[in-house]
Structure formats: C-alpha cells, structure tokens
Design a protein around this motif. Structure first.
Motif, PDB file in Angstrom:
ATOM      1  N   ASP A  72       3.321  -5.008  -7.319  1.00 19.42           N
ATOM      2  CA  ASP A  72       2.813  -3.943  -8.192  1.00 19.42           C
ATOM      3  C   ASP A  72       2.632  -2.632  -7.416  1.00 19.42           C
ATOM      4  OD1 ASP A  72       2.118  -3.169 -10.780  1.00 19.42           O
ATOM      5  OD2 ASP A  72      -0.019  -3.483 -10.427  1.00 19.42           O
ATOM      6  N   TYR A  73       3.424  -2.477  -6.362  1.00 20.58           N
ATOM      7  CA  TYR A  73       3.298  -1.314  -5.481  1.00 20.58           C
ATOM      8  C   TYR A  73       3.392   0.012  -6.245  1.00 20.58           C
ATOM      9  CZ  TYR A  73       4.840   2.364  -2.332  1.00 20.58           C
ATOM     10  OH  TYR A  73       4.984   3.563  -1.696  1.00 20.58           O
ATOM     11  N   LEU A  74       4.374   0.162  -7.116  1.00 24.37           N
ATOM     12  CA  LEU A  74       4.573   1.455  -7.793  1.00 24.37           C
ATOM     13  C   LEU A  74       3.377   1.832  -8.661  1.00 24.37           C
ATOM     14  CD1 LEU A  74       8.371   1.330  -8.696  1.00 24.37           C
ATOM     15  CD2 LEU A  74       7.245   2.640  -6.876  1.00 24.37           C
ATOM     16  N   ASN A  75       2.805   0.880  -9.377  1.00 26.04           N
ATOM     17  CA  ASN A  75       1.613   1.181 -10.176  1.00 26.04           C
ATOM     18  C   ASN A  75       0.434   1.528  -9.275  1.00 26.04           C
ATOM     19  OD1 ASN A  75       2.503   0.984 -12.833  1.00 26.04           O
ATOM     20  ND2 ASN A  75       2.316  -1.236 -12.824  1.00 26.04           N
ATOM     21  N   HIS A  76       0.288   0.793  -8.192  1.00 28.41           N
ATOM     22  CA  HIS A  76      -0.823   1.049  -7.270  1.00 28.41           C
ATOM     23  C   HIS A  76      -0.695   2.457  -6.684  1.00 28.41           C
ATOM     24  CE1 HIS A  76      -4.082  -1.049  -4.961  1.00 28.41           C
ATOM     25  NE2 HIS A  76      -3.988   0.090  -4.295  1.00 28.41           N
ATOM     26  N   LYS A  77       0.513   2.827  -6.356  1.00 27.35           N
ATOM     27  CA  LYS A  77       0.768   4.172  -5.809  1.00 27.35           C
ATOM     28  C   LYS A  77       0.392   5.241  -6.839  1.00 27.35           C
ATOM     29  CE  LYS A  77       4.463   6.874  -3.651  1.00 27.35           C
ATOM     30  NZ  LYS A  77       3.646   7.437  -2.609  1.00 27.35           N
ATOM     31  N   LYS A  78       0.658   4.977  -8.112  1.00 22.10           N
ATOM     32  CA  LYS A  78       0.281   5.932  -9.173  1.00 22.10           C
ATOM     33  C   LYS A  78      -1.234   6.096  -9.257  1.00 22.10           C
ATOM     34  CE  LYS A  78       4.344   5.207 -12.027  1.00 22.10           C
ATOM     35  NZ  LYS A  78       4.886   4.557 -13.220  1.00 22.10           N
ATOM     36  N   TYR A  79      -1.976   5.010  -9.097  1.00 22.08           N
ATOM     37  CA  TYR A  79      -3.447   5.103  -9.073  1.00 22.08           C
ATOM     38  C   TYR A  79      -3.891   6.022  -7.930  1.00 22.08           C
ATOM     39  CZ  TYR A  79      -3.627   0.912 -12.076  1.00 22.08           C
ATOM     40  OH  TYR A  79      -3.480   0.013 -13.089  1.00 22.08           O
ATOM     41  N   HIS A  80      -3.263   5.827  -6.776  1.00 22.91           N
ATOM     42  CA  HIS A  80      -3.603   6.652  -5.624  1.00 22.91           C
ATOM     43  C   HIS A  80      -3.297   8.125  -5.887  1.00 22.91           C
ATOM     44  CE1 HIS A  80      -3.287   3.108  -2.523  1.00 22.91           C
ATOM     45  NE2 HIS A  80      -4.345   3.024  -3.294  1.00 22.91           N
ATOM     46  N   GLU A  81      -2.149   8.386  -6.470  1.00 20.93           N
ATOM     47  CA  GLU A  81      -1.770   9.778  -6.744  1.00 20.93           C
ATOM     48  C   GLU A  81      -2.731  10.428  -7.734  1.00 20.93           C
ATOM     49  OE1 GLU A  81       2.279   9.193  -7.990  1.00 20.93           O
ATOM     50  OE2 GLU A  81       3.010   9.101  -5.917  1.00 20.93           O
ATOM     51  N   SER A  82      -3.144   9.681  -8.726  1.00 17.30           N
ATOM     52  CA  SER A  82      -4.093  10.193  -9.714  1.00 17.30           C
ATOM     53  C   SER A  82      -5.429  10.525  -9.046  1.00 17.30           C
ATOM     54  CB  SER A  82      -4.283   9.150 -10.820  1.00 17.30           C
ATOM     55  OG  SER A  82      -5.303   9.544 -11.694  1.00 17.30           O
ATOM     56  N   PHE A  83      -5.904   9.621  -8.209  1.00 16.50           N
ATOM     57  CA  PHE A  83      -7.172   9.830  -7.533  1.00 16.50           C
ATOM     58  C   PHE A  83      -7.102  11.039  -6.591  1.00 16.50           C
ATOM     59  CE2 PHE A  83     -10.124   9.017  -3.998  1.00 16.50           C
ATOM     60  CZ  PHE A  83     -11.311   8.918  -4.700  1.00 16.50           C
ATOM     61  N   HIS A 118     -11.610   0.529  -8.169  1.00 16.60           N
ATOM     62  CA  HIS A 118     -10.281   0.352  -7.586  1.00 16.60           C
ATOM     63  C   HIS A 118     -10.299  -0.733  -6.506  1.00 16.60           C
ATOM     64  CE1 HIS A 118      -6.232   1.549  -6.434  1.00 16.60           C
ATOM     65  NE2 HIS A 118      -6.637   1.537  -5.165  1.00 16.60           N
ATOM     66  N   ILE A 119     -11.308  -0.711  -5.664  1.00 13.12           N
ATOM     67  CA  ILE A 119     -11.399  -1.717  -4.599  1.00 13.12           C
ATOM     68  C   ILE A 119     -11.587  -3.107  -5.198  1.00 13.12           C
ATOM     69  CG2 ILE A 119     -12.815  -2.568  -2.684  1.00 13.12           C
ATOM     70  CD1 ILE A 119     -13.427   0.415  -2.041  1.00 13.12           C
ATOM     71  N   LYS A 120     -12.518  -3.220  -6.143  1.00 10.54           N
ATOM     72  CA  LYS A 120     -12.832  -4.539  -6.714  1.00 10.54           C
ATOM     73  C   LYS A 120     -11.663  -5.137  -7.487  1.00 10.54           C
ATOM     74  CE  LYS A 120     -17.847  -4.434  -7.131  1.00 10.54           C
ATOM     75  NZ  LYS A 120     -18.972  -4.474  -8.043  1.00 10.54           N
ATOM     76  N   ILE A 121     -10.875  -4.294  -8.130  1.00  9.64           N
ATOM     77  CA  ILE A 121      -9.792  -4.810  -8.977  1.00  9.64           C
ATOM     78  C   ILE A 121      -8.439  -4.725  -8.262  1.00  9.64           C
ATOM     79  CG2 ILE A 121      -8.554  -4.501 -11.152  1.00  9.64           C
ATOM     80  CD1 ILE A 121     -11.273  -3.403 -12.285  1.00  9.64           C
ATOM     81  N   GLU A 122      -7.990  -3.514  -7.991  1.00 10.18           N
ATOM     82  CA  GLU A 122      -6.636  -3.324  -7.479  1.00 10.18           C
ATOM     83  C   GLU A 122      -6.488  -3.719  -6.008  1.00 10.18           C
ATOM     84  OE1 GLU A 122      -4.175  -2.831  -9.485  1.00 10.18           O
ATOM     85  OE2 GLU A 122      -5.548  -2.547 -11.179  1.00 10.18           O
ATOM     86  N   ASP A 123      -7.407  -3.256  -5.175  1.00 13.09           N
ATOM     87  CA  ASP A 123      -7.284  -3.571  -3.756  1.00 13.09           C
ATOM     88  C   ASP A 123      -7.528  -5.055  -3.486  1.00 13.09           C
ATOM     89  OD1 ASP A 123      -6.614  -0.979  -3.228  1.00 13.09           O
ATOM     90  OD2 ASP A 123      -8.513  -0.435  -2.305  1.00 13.09           O
ATOM     91  N   ALA A 124      -8.350  -5.689  -4.298  1.00 16.07           N
ATOM     92  CA  ALA A 124      -8.557  -7.134  -4.149  1.00 16.07           C
ATOM     93  C   ALA A 124      -7.247  -7.881  -4.396  1.00 16.07           C
ATOM     94  CB  ALA A 124      -9.644  -7.618  -5.109  1.00 16.07           C
ATOM     95  N   LYS A 125      -6.457  -7.417  -5.375  1.00 20.96           N
ATOM     96  CA  LYS A 125      -5.150  -8.036  -5.643  1.00 20.96           C
ATOM     97  C   LYS A 125      -4.202  -7.834  -4.463  1.00 20.96           C
ATOM     98  CE  LYS A 125      -4.902  -6.256 -10.066  1.00 20.96           C
ATOM     99  NZ  LYS A 125      -4.168  -5.860 -11.281  1.00 20.96           N
ATOM    100  N   VAL A 126      -4.218  -6.625  -3.910  1.00 25.32           N
ATOM    101  CA  VAL A 126      -3.364  -6.331  -2.756  1.00 25.32           C
ATOM    102  C   VAL A 126      -3.746  -7.230  -1.584  1.00 25.32           C
ATOM    103  CG1 VAL A 126      -2.725  -4.593  -1.037  1.00 25.32           C
ATOM    104  CG2 VAL A 126      -2.926  -3.946  -3.452  1.00 25.32           C
TER     105      VAL A 126
END
Length: 135
Positions: A72-83, A118-126
């Motif tokens: 899910d790298y591309l979606n995760h990268k989009k979260y980062h860009e938004s932030f 983000h940490i609890k949901i997305e980064d935990a998956k990573v």
C-alpha cells in the motif's frame, strides 16, 4: 495539550519509533511556544523544524516501505504528502498572521491528532509488513 509518545504508538521499528518521538517533541515544543506567547521567531524556527523533520521522516519511512515492497506504498505516500501540505499551510499562516489561538488549535488537530491516528493505523500496518518481510 502535550502529546506523549506512549507504548501503543511504538511500531517496533527503532528508526521509525525514534523519528516519531522527535516529531512529538517538535509538536510539543510548538505548542509550548504558542501557549507561552513566544515571539514569532521562536515559532517560525519550531514550525520550520517540524516541516523539515517531517519531510526527512517520511522519506526514510517510504524507503523502508519500498525496500520491503509494502503493497500500500502509494496510498501511504499520499497520506504523507497531504500531511506535509498541512504543515506547510501552518508555516504560511504563521508567516502571514503570526501566532494565534487558531494556529494552536490547528497544530493540535491537524498535526498532533493526525500523527497519532496515522501511527496507530497506517504505520502499524507498515511495521507489521516489515516484520513479516524480514521475518
């Protein structure tokens, strides 16, 4: 409101966890500067550090994702860009209008709140993927 980097926010990856701790410290420093009515120069310095460190952290985190072929790298990268855009908006607002209670609220909601979720949901998956990939 200060943010605490608690055990439930640890991903198990030492690099990511250390960088998250530094982001929490930067957010807390910014909130302290706001609440103490520090000058614009101090707030500018703190927001700039937060912005620069966020970019560094996201770059490091994305490299880990690419190395482990995180699906899910591309979606995760989009979260980062938004932030990163949100932090940029805060920098711009501080530059144009100076310190304000509105800005403190934005930092709390848009930066602190976002980072925790983000940490609890997305980064935990990573982190789970990286553990599995390296396992």
């Amino acid at each position: 409101m200060a943010y605490a980097f608690t055990d439930d926010l640890r991903t198990g990856n030492a690099t990511i966890d250390h960088q998250h701790e530094q982001l929490f410290l930067a957010i807390n420093n910014l909130l302290d500067a706001c609440s103490q009515g520090k000058g614009r120069a101090e707030m500018d310095k703190t927001v700039k550090f937060l912005y620069d460190y966020t970019i560094k952290h996201f770059s490091d985190e994305e490299k880990l994702q690419q190395h482990s072929q995180y699906p899910d790298y591309l979606n995760h990268k989009k979260y980062h860009e938004s932030f990163t855009g949100v932090v940029r908006e805060i920098m711009d607002e501080l530059e144009q209008k100076g310190p304000s209670l509105t800005l403190v609220f934005k930092v709390n909601q848009s930066v602190g709140g976002w980072l925790i979720n983000h940490i609890k949901i997305e980064d935990a998956k990573v982190a789970a993927h990286i553990r599995q990939h390296n396992g």
